[in-house]
Design an enzyme around this catalytic site. Structure first.
Site, PDB file in Angstrom:
ATOM      1  N   SER A 136     -11.487  -3.381  -8.795  1.00 19.44           N
ATOM      2  CA  SER A 136     -10.601  -3.801  -7.706  1.00 19.44           C
ATOM      3  C   SER A 136     -11.308  -4.666  -6.674  1.00 19.44           C
ATOM      4  O   SER A 136     -12.488  -4.446  -6.351  1.00 19.44           O
ATOM      5  CB  SER A 136     -10.068  -2.538  -7.004  1.00 19.44           C
ATOM      6  OG  SER A 136      -9.488  -2.868  -5.778  1.00 19.44           O
ATOM      7  N   GLU A 138     -10.884  -4.323  -3.725  1.00 20.99           N
ATOM      8  CA  GLU A 138     -11.214  -3.395  -2.642  1.00 20.99           C
ATOM      9  C   GLU A 138     -12.728  -3.138  -2.600  1.00 20.99           C
ATOM     10  O   GLU A 138     -13.269  -2.777  -1.559  1.00 20.99           O
ATOM     11  CB  GLU A 138     -10.424  -2.101  -2.863  1.00 20.99           C
ATOM     12  CG  GLU A 138     -10.539  -1.044  -1.784  1.00 20.99           C
ATOM     13  CD  GLU A 138      -9.871  -1.374  -0.459  1.00 20.99           C
ATOM     14  OE1 GLU A 138      -9.044  -2.303  -0.385  1.00 20.99           O
ATOM     15  OE2 GLU A 138     -10.196  -0.688   0.534  1.00 20.99           O
ATOM     16  N   TYR A 159     -11.747   5.192  -1.932  1.00 19.01           N
ATOM     17  CA  TYR A 159     -11.201   4.542  -3.135  1.00 19.01           C
ATOM     18  C   TYR A 159     -12.124   3.400  -3.566  1.00 19.01           C
ATOM     19  O   TYR A 159     -12.512   3.296  -4.738  1.00 19.01           O
ATOM     20  CB  TYR A 159      -9.790   4.018  -2.846  1.00 19.01           C
ATOM     21  CG  TYR A 159      -9.255   3.085  -3.912  1.00 19.01           C
ATOM     22  CD1 TYR A 159      -8.684   3.579  -5.076  1.00 19.01           C
ATOM     23  CD2 TYR A 159      -9.335   1.695  -3.759  1.00 19.01           C
ATOM     24  CE1 TYR A 159      -8.200   2.725  -6.062  1.00 19.01           C
ATOM     25  CE2 TYR A 159      -8.849   0.828  -4.727  1.00 19.01           C
ATOM     26  CZ  TYR A 159      -8.280   1.349  -5.879  1.00 19.01           C
ATOM     27  OH  TYR A 159      -7.815   0.497  -6.844  1.00 19.01           O
TER      28      TYR A 159
HETATM   29  P1  NAP Z   1      -0.392   2.978 -10.096  1.00 20.07           P
HETATM   30  O1  NAP Z   1       0.962   2.390 -10.202  1.00 20.07           O
HETATM   31  O2  NAP Z   1      -0.728   3.850  -8.940  1.00 20.07           O
HETATM   32  O3  NAP Z   1      -0.653   3.807 -11.461  1.00 20.07           O
HETATM   33  C1  NAP Z   1      -1.721   4.704 -11.584  1.00 20.07           C
HETATM   34  C2  NAP Z   1      -1.619   5.399 -12.920  1.00 20.07           C
HETATM   35  O4  NAP Z   1      -2.703   6.311 -13.054  1.00 20.07           O
HETATM   36  C3  NAP Z   1      -0.338   6.258 -13.094  1.00 20.07           C
HETATM   37  O5  NAP Z   1       0.081   6.140 -14.422  1.00 20.07           O
HETATM   38  C4  NAP Z   1      -0.846   7.664 -12.813  1.00 20.07           C
HETATM   39  O6  NAP Z   1      -0.078   8.669 -13.420  1.00 20.07           O
HETATM   40  C5  NAP Z   1      -2.199   7.586 -13.469  1.00 20.07           C
HETATM   41  N1  NAP Z   1      -3.138   8.617 -13.026  1.00 20.07           N
HETATM   42  C6  NAP Z   1      -3.514   8.927 -11.770  1.00 20.07           C
HETATM   43  N2  NAP Z   1      -4.434   9.903 -11.775  1.00 20.07           N
HETATM   44  C7  NAP Z   1      -4.655  10.230 -13.074  1.00 20.07           C
HETATM   45  C8  NAP Z   1      -5.478  11.162 -13.738  1.00 20.07           C
HETATM   46  N3  NAP Z   1      -6.289  11.973 -13.065  1.00 20.07           N
HETATM   47  N4  NAP Z   1      -5.439  11.222 -15.087  1.00 20.07           N
HETATM   48  C9  NAP Z   1      -4.618  10.424 -15.800  1.00 20.07           C
HETATM   49  N5  NAP Z   1      -3.792   9.520 -15.221  1.00 20.07           N
HETATM   50  C10 NAP Z   1      -3.821   9.424 -13.883  1.00 20.07           C
HETATM   51  O7  NAP Z   1      -1.505   1.840 -10.148  1.00 20.07           O
HETATM   52  P2  NAP Z   1      -1.362   0.311 -10.612  1.00 20.07           P
HETATM   53  O8  NAP Z   1      -0.955  -0.512  -9.455  1.00 20.07           O
HETATM   54  O9  NAP Z   1      -0.614   0.240 -11.872  1.00 20.07           O
HETATM   55  O10 NAP Z   1      -2.894  -0.052 -10.883  1.00 20.07           O
HETATM   56  C11 NAP Z   1      -3.496   0.189 -12.158  1.00 20.07           C
HETATM   57  C12 NAP Z   1      -5.000   0.308 -11.978  1.00 20.07           C
HETATM   58  O11 NAP Z   1      -5.521  -0.890 -11.426  1.00 20.07           O
HETATM   59  C13 NAP Z   1      -5.458   1.420 -11.031  1.00 20.07           C
HETATM   60  O12 NAP Z   1      -6.667   1.896 -11.512  1.00 20.07           O
HETATM   61  C14 NAP Z   1      -5.670   0.697  -9.715  1.00 20.07           C
HETATM   62  O13 NAP Z   1      -6.594   1.392  -8.919  1.00 20.07           O
HETATM   63  C15 NAP Z   1      -6.201  -0.634 -10.212  1.00 20.07           C
HETATM   64  N6  NAP Z   1      -5.960  -1.790  -9.353  1.00 20.07           N
HETATM   65  C16 NAP Z   1      -4.696  -2.050  -8.917  1.00 20.07           C
HETATM   66  C17 NAP Z   1      -4.460  -3.184  -8.156  1.00 20.07           C
HETATM   67  C18 NAP Z   1      -3.076  -3.524  -7.676  1.00 20.07           C
HETATM   68  O14 NAP Z   1      -2.970  -4.380  -6.769  1.00 20.07           O
HETATM   69  N7  NAP Z   1      -2.024  -2.946  -8.253  1.00 20.07           N
HETATM   70  C19 NAP Z   1      -5.525  -4.056  -7.854  1.00 20.07           C
HETATM   71  C20 NAP Z   1      -6.789  -3.748  -8.339  1.00 20.07           C
HETATM   72  C21 NAP Z   1      -7.003  -2.624  -9.107  1.00 20.07           C
HETATM   73  P3  NAP Z   1       1.250   9.295 -12.698  1.00 20.07           P
HETATM   74  O15 NAP Z   1       2.371   8.316 -12.993  1.00 20.07           O
HETATM   75  O16 NAP Z   1       1.402  10.602 -13.383  1.00 20.07           O
HETATM   76  O17 NAP Z   1       0.937   9.384 -11.237  1.00 20.07           O
HETATM   77  O1  G4F Z   2      -0.448  -2.361   0.030  1.00 17.70           O
HETATM   78  P1  G4F Z   2      -1.665  -1.688   0.493  1.00 17.70           P
HETATM   79  O2  G4F Z   2      -1.613  -0.214   0.641  1.00 17.70           O
HETATM   80  O3  G4F Z   2      -2.816  -2.158  -0.508  1.00 17.70           O
HETATM   81  P2  G4F Z   2      -4.410  -2.166  -0.424  1.00 17.70           P
HETATM   82  O4  G4F Z   2      -4.945  -1.195   0.543  1.00 17.70           O
HETATM   83  O5  G4F Z   2      -4.839  -3.587  -0.264  1.00 17.70           O
HETATM   84  O6  G4F Z   2      -4.788  -1.636  -1.888  1.00 17.70           O
HETATM   85  C1  G4F Z   2      -4.134  -2.149  -3.040  1.00 17.70           C
HETATM   86  O7  G4F Z   2      -4.848  -3.263  -3.507  1.00 17.70           O
HETATM   87  C2  G4F Z   2      -6.166  -2.980  -4.003  1.00 17.70           C
HETATM   88  C3  G4F Z   2      -6.771  -4.312  -4.443  1.00 17.70           C
HETATM   89  O8  G4F Z   2      -7.462  -4.896  -3.385  1.00 17.70           O
HETATM   90  C4  G4F Z   2      -6.050  -2.006  -5.143  1.00 17.70           C
HETATM   91  F1  G4F Z   2      -7.279  -1.764  -5.664  1.00 17.70           F
HETATM   92  C5  G4F Z   2      -5.431  -0.718  -4.658  1.00 17.70           C
HETATM   93  O9  G4F Z   2      -5.261   0.166  -5.765  1.00 17.70           O
HETATM   94  C6  G4F Z   2      -4.053  -1.035  -4.081  1.00 17.70           C
HETATM   95  O10 G4F Z   2      -3.226  -1.462  -5.143  1.00 17.70           O
HETATM   96  O11 G4F Z   2      -2.124  -2.274   1.905  1.00 17.70           O
HETATM   97  C7  G4F Z   2      -2.320  -3.665   2.107  1.00 17.70           C
HETATM   98  C8  G4F Z   2      -2.593  -3.918   3.594  1.00 17.70           C
HETATM   99  C9  G4F Z   2      -3.685  -3.013   4.179  1.00 17.70           C
HETATM  100  O12 G4F Z   2      -4.531  -3.796   4.973  1.00 17.70           O
HETATM  101  C10 G4F Z   2      -2.922  -2.036   5.071  1.00 17.70           C
HETATM  102  O13 G4F Z   2      -3.653  -1.567   6.195  1.00 17.70           O
HETATM  103  O14 G4F Z   2      -1.388  -3.617   4.327  1.00 17.70           O
HETATM  104  C11 G4F Z   2      -1.756  -2.901   5.508  1.00 17.70           C
HETATM  105  N1  G4F Z   2      -0.589  -2.144   5.969  1.00 17.70           N
HETATM  106  C12 G4F Z   2       0.032  -2.314   7.168  1.00 17.70           C
HETATM  107  N2  G4F Z   2       1.034  -1.444   7.300  1.00 17.70           N
HETATM  108  C13 G4F Z   2       0.025  -1.143   5.312  1.00 17.70           C
HETATM  109  C14 G4F Z   2       1.062  -0.706   6.147  1.00 17.70           C
HETATM  110  N3  G4F Z   2      -0.195  -0.607   4.082  1.00 17.70           N
HETATM  111  C15 G4F Z   2       0.633   0.400   3.680  1.00 17.70           C
HETATM  112  N4  G4F Z   2       0.456   0.926   2.442  1.00 17.70           N
HETATM  113  N5  G4F Z   2       1.661   0.870   4.480  1.00 17.70           N
HETATM  114  C16 G4F Z   2       1.897   0.350   5.729  1.00 17.70           C
HETATM  115  O15 G4F Z   2       2.803   0.792   6.419  1.00 17.70           O
END
Ligand code: NAP
Ligand code: G4F
Length: 343
Positions: A136, A138, A159
């Protein structure tokens, strides 16, 4: 002679999540046999992949689900032994940054240690498979943009620190054991299937509800944070491309554009003709002890080596998500009328 090749097998952890569901779709379209690990829950948690199911007793089924959890190493061994996948996509994680401050130990266990359990299971079984780790942006945390594969990591959350551990063990297994193991360092990517508590989806759901007269306030945290928001279906394609490349490497996947949370509010509310400033209120509960101020990726390596290019940028993404949330609300209304009013 016609070669009768069996389809490639993929195992996806996190198949019920946003990315897992799009990746499963993509791989099924490509003819893969897809296996997914799901967690046993007291309620159904497969809403994002329900449309991909067919009757498991029917011939030709290509999607198989197995109970398991990244906290259960022995189960990972038995699953890998029985499935013997060609490609493993490790997408499972406690993926919410704010929640990782509330549950740091659990986040370390699933998002960090979970990866080494899976890598170690692959090694123990002696599988010759390709491994994708969902790393990520992050991990860059406090290091200012633009961020690429050579940027110094400085995580700002439990995280981010757990993801950094997974990043390094993936590289370690590549270098130490010669595994085809890659890190996709993905910047924020969103879609109508995004979890409802991430900022983009929280905003687009609220816009739909405000427009429908069902809500009149939206409480938010830091509006100054800058993010590089892309479109999830395009990002899972990059994951697949990484595993098809000749050699394993790590890749940043991003659009290279920068928008603040405030910009995303404006784009989403404007799309339905509303002024966001009339509805949005501040609530400090959404602040984080340490914030990541700005993430903007330079994905030149992915462009040059894989030919991956992002198409949907943040303004269009906001529109796609608002339109989808409006449609979902309308469908809920029709469902309600069908079930209750017309009864
Ligand atoms: P998500 O919607 O939160 O999905 C997370 C998945 O992980 C769900 O299927 C969840 O199952 C499963 N899970 C959580 N804990 C687990 C455990 N202990 N054992 C087995 N399964 C588990 O996340 P996403 O947005 O699809 O992201 C996919 C991956 O990419 C994650 O690793 C996230 O950290 C990473 N990532 C995401 C972003 C982004 O912007 N979306 C960016 C960078 C990296 P349940 O449905 O049962 O909760
Ligand atoms: O949507 P967010 O919660 O995403 P964040 O923290 O960037 O993390 C996501 O992206 C990562 C990749 O860089 C992934 F690895 C991670 O799994 C996840 O998918 O927040 C985005 C921004 C933050 O700066 C937060 O402080 O939005 C700001 N924010 C402002 N108000 C809020 C809110 N975020 C959330 N969730 N809720 C609010 O009300």
């Amino acid at each position: 002679m016609v070669e009768n090749k069996s389809p490639k097998k993929a195992l996806i952890t996190g198949i019920t999540g946003q990315d897992g569901s799009y990746l499963a779709e993509l791989l099924l379209e490509k003819g893969y046999e897809v296996h997914g690990i799901i967690r046993r829950a007291s309620t159904f948690n497969t809403a994002r992949i329900d449309h991909l199911f067919s009757d498991p007793h029917e011939e030709g089924t290509k999607l198989f689900l197995h109970y398991g959890d990244l906290s259960d190493g022995s189960r990972l061994v038995t699953l890998l032994e029985s499935i013997r996948p060609d490609e493993v996509y490790n997408l499972a994680a406690q993926s919410h940054v704010r929640v990782s401050f509330d549950e740091p130990e659990y986040t370390g266990n699933s998002t960090g240690l979970g990866s080494i359990r899976l890598l170690e299971a692959i090694r123990m079984v002696g599988l010759d498979c390709r491994y994708y780790q969902a790393s990520s942006s992050e991990m860059f945390g406090a290091t200012p943009p633009p961020q690429n594969e050579d940027t110094v990591f400085y995580p700002r959350s439990p995280y981010g620190a757990a993801k950094l551990y997974s990043y390094w063990v993936t590289r370690n297994y590549r270098e130490g054991y010669g595994m085809f193991a890659v890190n996709g360092i993905l910047f924020n990517h969103e879609s109508p299937r995004r979890g409802e508590t991430f900022v983009t989806r929280k905003i687009t759901r609220a816009v739909a509800r405000i427009k429908a007269g069902m809500q009149d306030e939206l409480f938010m945290g830091n509006l100054d944070a800058v993010r590089d928001w892309g479109y999830a279906p395009e990002y899972v394609e990059a994951m697949w491309m990484m595993l098809q490349h000749d050699t394993p490497d790590d890749y940043v996947v991003s659009t290279g554009t920068d928008y603040t949370v405030r910009d995303f509010l404006q784009l989403s509310f404007e799309h339905v003709g509303l002024d966001w400033e009339k509805y949005v209120k501040f609530d400090e509960r959404y602040l984080r002890p340490t914030e990541v101020d700005a993430l903007v990726g330079d994905s030149s390596r992915a462009r040059n080596a894989l030919g991956w290019v992002p198409k949907v940028l943040t303004p269009e993404l906001a529109q796609i998500m608002v339109d989808s949330d409006i449609k979902a609300l309308e469908a809920e209304g029709t469902h309600y009328i069908d079930k209750v009013v017309k009864k």
